[in-house]
Design a protein around this motif. Structure first.
Motif, mmCIF file in Angstrom:
data_model
loop_
_atom_site.group_PDB
_atom_site.id
_atom_site.type_symbol
_atom_site.label_atom_id
_atom_site.label_comp_id
_atom_site.label_asym_id
_atom_site.label_seq_id
_atom_site.Cartn_x
_atom_site.Cartn_y
_atom_site.Cartn_z
ATOM 1 N N MET A 137 0.413 9.604 -10.096
ATOM 2 C CA MET A 137 1.702 9.642 -9.462
ATOM 3 C C MET A 137 1.983 8.086 -8.992
ATOM 4 S SD MET A 137 0.327 11.100 -5.678
ATOM 5 C CE MET A 137 1.913 11.345 -5.050
ATOM 6 N N SER A 138 3.292 8.013 -8.628
ATOM 7 C CA SER A 138 3.681 6.574 -8.299
ATOM 8 C C SER A 138 3.726 6.664 -6.777
ATOM 9 C CB SER A 138 4.764 6.108 -8.739
ATOM 10 O OG SER A 138 5.254 4.788 -8.435
ATOM 11 N N VAL A 139 3.467 5.642 -6.048
ATOM 12 C CA VAL A 139 3.621 5.466 -4.327
ATOM 13 C C VAL A 139 4.408 4.405 -4.040
ATOM 14 C CG1 VAL A 139 2.510 5.829 -2.334
ATOM 15 C CG2 VAL A 139 1.585 7.061 -4.024
ATOM 16 N N ASP A 140 5.369 4.656 -3.404
ATOM 17 C CA ASP A 140 6.426 3.404 -3.079
ATOM 18 C C ASP A 140 6.196 3.256 -1.390
ATOM 19 O OD1 ASP A 140 8.197 1.214 -2.674
ATOM 20 O OD2 ASP A 140 9.866 2.382 -3.211
ATOM 21 N N VAL A 141 5.483 2.285 -1.034
ATOM 22 C CA VAL A 141 5.320 1.864 0.529
ATOM 23 C C VAL A 141 6.430 1.238 1.202
ATOM 24 C CG1 VAL A 141 2.751 1.699 0.045
ATOM 25 C CG2 VAL A 141 4.210 -0.422 0.057
ATOM 26 N N ALA A 142 7.563 0.971 0.532
ATOM 27 C CA ALA A 142 8.808 0.286 1.201
ATOM 28 C C ALA A 142 9.389 1.108 2.396
ATOM 29 C CB ALA A 142 9.848 -0.065 0.070
ATOM 30 N N PRO A 143 9.707 2.320 2.136
ATOM 31 C CA PRO A 143 9.967 3.164 3.345
ATOM 32 C C PRO A 143 9.167 2.928 4.746
ATOM 33 C CG PRO A 143 10.020 4.318 1.396
ATOM 34 C CD PRO A 143 9.291 3.279 1.044
ATOM 35 N N HIS A 144 8.054 2.651 4.484
ATOM 36 C CA HIS A 144 6.956 2.494 5.671
ATOM 37 C C HIS A 144 6.621 1.078 6.260
ATOM 38 C CE1 HIS A 144 6.350 6.662 4.675
ATOM 39 N NE2 HIS A 144 6.478 6.273 3.435
ATOM 40 N N VAL A 145 7.609 0.190 5.388
ATOM 41 C CA VAL A 145 7.273 -1.258 6.046
ATOM 42 C C VAL A 145 8.417 -1.745 6.825
ATOM 43 C CG1 VAL A 145 7.072 -3.660 5.286
ATOM 44 C CG2 VAL A 145 6.020 -1.880 3.798
ATOM 45 N N THR A 146 7.923 -2.060 8.022
ATOM 46 C CA THR A 146 9.076 -2.346 9.052
ATOM 47 C C THR A 146 8.898 -3.894 9.430
ATOM 48 O OG1 THR A 146 7.991 -1.568 11.018
ATOM 49 C CG2 THR A 146 9.662 -0.181 9.925
ATOM 50 N N GLY A 147 9.834 -4.439 10.100
ATOM 51 C CA GLY A 147 9.665 -5.822 10.981
ATOM 52 C C GLY A 147 9.638 -6.933 9.881
ATOM 53 N N GLY A 171 12.972 -10.336 4.630
ATOM 54 C CA GLY A 171 12.841 -10.730 3.458
ATOM 55 C C GLY A 171 12.199 -9.646 2.416
ATOM 56 N N ASP A 172 12.250 -10.229 1.050
ATOM 57 C CA ASP A 172 11.696 -9.223 0.024
ATOM 58 C C ASP A 172 10.247 -9.128 0.222
ATOM 59 O OD1 ASP A 172 14.366 -9.374 -1.035
ATOM 60 O OD2 ASP A 172 13.880 -10.885 -2.400
ATOM 61 N N VAL A 173 9.934 -7.839 0.195
ATOM 62 C CA VAL A 173 8.593 -7.395 0.444
ATOM 63 C C VAL A 173 8.094 -6.917 -1.035
ATOM 64 C CG1 VAL A 173 7.214 -5.297 1.364
ATOM 65 C CG2 VAL A 173 9.031 -6.482 2.626
ATOM 66 N N THR A 174 6.684 -7.270 -1.452
ATOM 67 C CA THR A 174 6.055 -6.941 -2.614
ATOM 68 C C THR A 174 4.801 -6.244 -2.205
ATOM 69 O OG1 THR A 174 5.377 -9.173 -3.060
ATOM 70 C CG2 THR A 174 7.342 -8.559 -4.049
ATOM 71 N N LEU A 175 4.088 -5.632 -2.996
ATOM 72 C CA LEU A 175 2.736 -4.949 -2.752
ATOM 73 C C LEU A 175 1.823 -5.831 -3.383
ATOM 74 C CD1 LEU A 175 1.157 -2.630 -1.608
ATOM 75 C CD2 LEU A 175 1.538 -1.665 -3.786
ATOM 76 N N SER A 176 0.933 -6.435 -2.671
ATOM 77 C CA SER A 176 -0.025 -7.439 -3.450
ATOM 78 C C SER A 176 -1.366 -6.906 -3.474
ATOM 79 C CB SER A 176 -0.084 -8.691 -2.277
ATOM 80 O OG SER A 176 -0.654 -8.415 -1.266
ATOM 81 N N SER A 177 -1.832 -6.004 -3.131
ATOM 82 C CA SER A 177 -3.121 -5.078 -3.339
ATOM 83 C C SER A 177 -2.863 -3.546 -3.004
ATOM 84 C CB SER A 177 -4.210 -5.729 -2.894
ATOM 85 O OG SER A 177 -4.182 -5.852 -1.327
ATOM 86 N N ARG A 221 -7.879 7.790 0.688
ATOM 87 C CA ARG A 221 -7.174 6.976 1.469
ATOM 88 C C ARG A 221 -7.227 5.610 0.751
ATOM 89 N NH1 ARG A 221 -9.646 5.097 6.476
ATOM 90 N NH2 ARG A 221 -11.563 4.986 5.127
ATOM 91 N N VAL A 222 -6.076 4.779 0.712
ATOM 92 C CA VAL A 222 -5.831 3.550 -0.071
ATOM 93 C C VAL A 222 -5.499 2.415 0.913
ATOM 94 C CG1 VAL A 222 -4.391 2.591 -1.908
ATOM 95 C CG2 VAL A 222 -4.999 4.912 -2.070
ATOM 96 N N ALA A 223 -6.191 1.412 0.812
ATOM 97 C CA ALA A 223 -5.707 0.370 1.669
ATOM 98 C C ALA A 223 -4.856 -0.469 0.787
ATOM 99 C CB ALA A 223 -6.835 -0.526 1.825
ATOM 100 N N VAL A 224 -3.469 -0.916 1.509
ATOM 101 C CA VAL A 224 -2.404 -1.507 0.706
ATOM 102 C C VAL A 224 -2.219 -2.966 1.522
ATOM 103 C CG1 VAL A 224 -1.635 0.435 -0.082
ATOM 104 C CG2 VAL A 224 -0.852 -0.228 2.400
ATOM 105 N N THR A 225 -2.002 -3.941 1.043
ATOM 106 C CA THR A 225 -1.515 -5.075 1.573
ATOM 107 C C THR A 225 0.092 -5.569 1.062
ATOM 108 O OG1 THR A 225 -3.593 -5.946 1.537
ATOM 109 C CG2 THR A 225 -2.094 -7.620 1.742
ATOM 110 N N VAL A 226 0.831 -5.779 1.852
ATOM 111 C CA VAL A 226 2.209 -5.969 1.498
ATOM 112 C C VAL A 226 2.150 -7.515 1.884
ATOM 113 C CG1 VAL A 226 3.094 -3.812 1.589
ATOM 114 C CG2 VAL A 226 3.150 -5.214 3.689
#
Length: 70
Positions: free
Chosen positions: A1-11, A14-20, A51-56
């Motif tokens: 499954m594909s998970v998009d974190v963009a809707p949960h990133v605020t503040g 600029g352009d946001v990318t997932l780095s890990s 649980r998945v640790a993510v870095t944007v």
């Protein structure tokens, strides 16, 4: 499954990318960053809660969070 974190990133303005993306708790699952996006592909050997640790990254700054996959 594909998970998009963009809707949960605020503040950020600029352009946001997932780095890990890294599966926590030594779970039998994988999380693979889709390059240049805010998405990761998740796969697990069996149903459950993971649980998945993510870095944007945006404008030279990074922030971390945790995604819960159920």
């Amino acid at each position: 499954m594909s998970v998009d974190v963009a809707p949960h990133v605020t503040g950020t303005a600029g352009d946001v990318t997932l780095s890990s993306a890294r599966v926590l708790d030594d779970a039998a699952a994988t999380a693979t960053v889709v390059g240049g996006t805010t998405q990761f592909d998740f796969a697990a050997a069996s149903p459950g809660a993971y649980r998945v640790a993510v870095t944007v990254a945006a404008d030279g700054h990074e922030a971390t969070g945790t995604a819960r996959i159920t």
